[in-house]
Design a protein around this motif. Structure first.
Motif, PDB file in Angstrom:
ATOM      1  N   VAL A   1      37.292  28.176  53.041  1.00  0.00           N
ATOM      2  CA  VAL A   1      37.403  28.202  51.586  1.00  0.00           C
ATOM      3  C   VAL A   1      37.698  29.630  51.139  1.00  0.00           C
ATOM      4  N   ARG A   2      38.804  29.805  50.402  1.00  0.00           N
ATOM      5  CA  ARG A   2      39.195  31.125  49.927  1.00  0.00           C
ATOM      6  C   ARG A   2      39.205  31.107  48.392  1.00  0.00           C
ATOM      7  N   PRO A   3      38.421  31.975  47.732  1.00  0.00           N
ATOM      8  CA  PRO A   3      38.341  31.956  46.270  1.00  0.00           C
ATOM      9  C   PRO A   3      39.619  32.447  45.602  1.00  0.00           C
ATOM     10  N   ILE A   4      39.910  31.884  44.427  1.00  0.00           N
ATOM     11  CA  ILE A   4      40.989  32.349  43.553  1.00  0.00           C
ATOM     12  C   ILE A   4      40.323  32.864  42.278  1.00  0.00           C
ATOM     13  N   VAL A   5      40.442  34.157  42.008  1.00  0.00           N
ATOM     14  CA  VAL A   5      39.778  34.756  40.850  1.00  0.00           C
ATOM     15  C   VAL A   5      40.663  34.560  39.622  1.00  0.00           C
ATOM     16  N   LEU A   6      40.090  33.964  38.574  1.00  0.00           N
ATOM     17  CA  LEU A   6      40.834  33.671  37.353  1.00  0.00           C
ATOM     18  C   LEU A   6      40.835  34.882  36.412  1.00  0.00           C
ATOM     19  N   ILE A   7      41.513  34.741  35.279  1.00  0.00           N
ATOM     20  CA  ILE A   7      41.677  35.842  34.345  1.00  0.00           C
ATOM     21  C   ILE A   7      40.339  36.311  33.760  1.00  0.00           C
ATOM     22  N   ASP A   8      39.329  35.430  33.752  1.00  0.00           N
ATOM     23  CA  ASP A   8      38.021  35.827  33.236  1.00  0.00           C
ATOM     24  C   ASP A   8      37.129  36.435  34.320  1.00  0.00           C
ATOM     25  N   GLY A   9      37.702  36.653  35.515  1.00  0.00           N
ATOM     26  CA  GLY A   9      36.944  37.251  36.598  1.00  0.00           C
ATOM     27  C   GLY A   9      36.111  36.277  37.395  1.00  0.00           C
ATOM     28  N   GLU A  10      36.223  34.985  37.097  1.00  0.00           N
ATOM     29  CA  GLU A  10      35.402  33.965  37.747  1.00  0.00           C
ATOM     30  C   GLU A  10      36.176  33.284  38.872  1.00  0.00           C
ATOM     31  N   PRO A  11      35.619  33.216  40.094  1.00  0.00           N
ATOM     32  CA  PRO A  11      36.266  32.468  41.179  1.00  0.00           C
ATOM     33  C   PRO A  11      35.944  30.983  41.061  1.00  0.00           C
TER      34      PRO A  11
END
Length: 398
Positions: A199-209
């Motif tokens: 599982v590899r996180p994708i960090v969104l524009i709000d800084g949340e993975p």
């Protein structure tokens, strides 16, 4: 939202309100109001509270441990929980996989997995989208090759919401390349602890993975984890998506968002008067409220049909479009209402215990975070453009 409720339905609403006043932890409600990030334990805490009361499987029949509620009761419950700022119920096991297993799963699968969804023992995530297969879901390339009593799975899923918390994933996999693309897809249940899964996180524009990539490298899945028949997964996938798109309408979230918008507009001043008294802004708020009331009525009709055993068809696409557009309109108006205070965005402020001081009114942080996060609403679950094509084919026969 003012509908013509019976005395019994009003009594149920009061029962829900009393339950929330007693059982909803104030700490969780305050985090939701402030737009703070919810942890896995936060979601699990609320899940357990609802399960203990027997109010978790709101769209499940009683025979499987659900509430057996009708459409109006579910509507009331959603309205009250969102108005009380309760955390959302994570939908993947309860609202997506559960109905699929009830309709197409084996008796062994139902007996094993449904109770574990309610107890919280299994946290499911959804393995549908791939880099080349989002709205065009029939293009999935993740393969599952039968080897004896196992399928060997290889490929990649993306935009897997809360996959970092999940111990299980339901996946669309390609088991055949013959015929139309839809004809070679199967529906597999996979243990996330199986060797070969990353599982590899994708960090969104709000800084949340919030979303993730999930990679499969020679992952061995027992054959008994196949739902229904091999190469029939497209049927089960469509069934799941109709339920997902109906839920994405988010009447309760939109109702709570509208109440928050009105509160902000009463508190924000423009030329010495509350913004809500500005006739142009007030007209925009009134229009979105009218649209929301109309959508809520349509949603009730669709839920009632689903409760009667009819899988939603093009109606779910209509609700998905209108519901997401309304929620984005509310987010847009709220961001306009807080004005220049909507600009600063400090990701660390969303973490519990953060010492970062807010810039401007306290509600501006939650407004900005919600605005950015909800830009995805018109894309996930099948983009609104694709939903319009479904409507044109199913209803207009174009």
């Amino acid at each position: 939202m003012d509908l013509n409720y019976t005395d019994e339905q009003r009594a149920f609403r009061n029962e829900v309100r009393a339950f929330l006043a007693e059982k909803l932890p104030q700490r969780l409600a305050e985090k939701v109001v402030a737009g703070k990030r919810l942890t896995k334990s936060d979601y699990e805490e609320w899940h357990a509270i609802l399960n203990e009361r027997g109010w978790l499987g709101v769209n499940w029949p009683e025979e499987h441990g659900g509430t057996g509620w009708d459409a109006v009761s579910r509507h009331i419950f959603e309205e009250e929980t969102t108005a009380a700022n309760a955390p959302r119920i994570v939908p993947f096991g309860l609202n997506m996989l559960g109905p699929v297993l009830m309709a197409f799963g084996s008796e062994e699968q139902k007996a094993h997995y449904l109770p574990r969804i309610l107890s919280g023992e299994d946290w499911w995530c959804q393995g549908y989208s791939e880099p080349g297969a989002g709205s065009d879901l029939a293009s999935v390339k993740t393969t599952a090759v039968r080897e004896g009593d196992h399928y060997v799975v290889n490929g990649q899923k993306t935009w897997t919401t809360l996959g970092q918390h999940a111990n299980r994933i339901f996946c669309l996999v390609r088991t055949s390349r013959e015929g139309k693309p839809q004809e070679g897809i199967s529906f597999l249940l996979i243990d996330m602890n199986t060797p070969g899964i990353e599982v590899r996180p994708i960090v969104l524009i709000d800084g949340e993975p919030e979303v993730n990539e999930v990679w499969f490298s020679d992952v061995r899945v027992p054959v008994e984890n196949l739902v229904g028949e091999e190469n029939k997964g497209w049927t089960y996938a469509k069934y799941l998506l109709t339920h997902e798109r109906t839920n994405i309408a988010g009447v309760g979230f939109a109702t709570a968002g509208l109440a928050s918008l009105k509160r902000i507009a009463r508190n924000q001043m423009q030329n010495g008067r509350p913004l809500i008294e500005n006739p142009v802004f007030a007209a925009k708020v009134a229009q979105v409220e009218i649209d929301l009331m109309a959508m809520a009525t349509t949603n009730l009709r669709t839920l009632a049909a689903a409760a009667a055993g009819q899988a939603p068809g093009a109606e779910s696409s209509m609700l998905k479009i209108k519901g997401t557009v309304i929620r984005q309109q509310i987010n847009h108006l709220a961001r306009q209402a807080v004005g220049p205070y909507a600009a600063p965005f400090i990701s660390e402020m969303l973490d519990e215990g953060s010492n970062v001081e807010p810039v401007g009114p306290e509600e501006s942080m939650a407004v900005t975070q919600t605005y950015f996060n909800n830009r995805k609403l018109s894309i996930y679950g099948g983009s609104n453009e694709v939903q319009r094509q479904i409507i044109s084919k199913a209803i207009l026969e174009l």
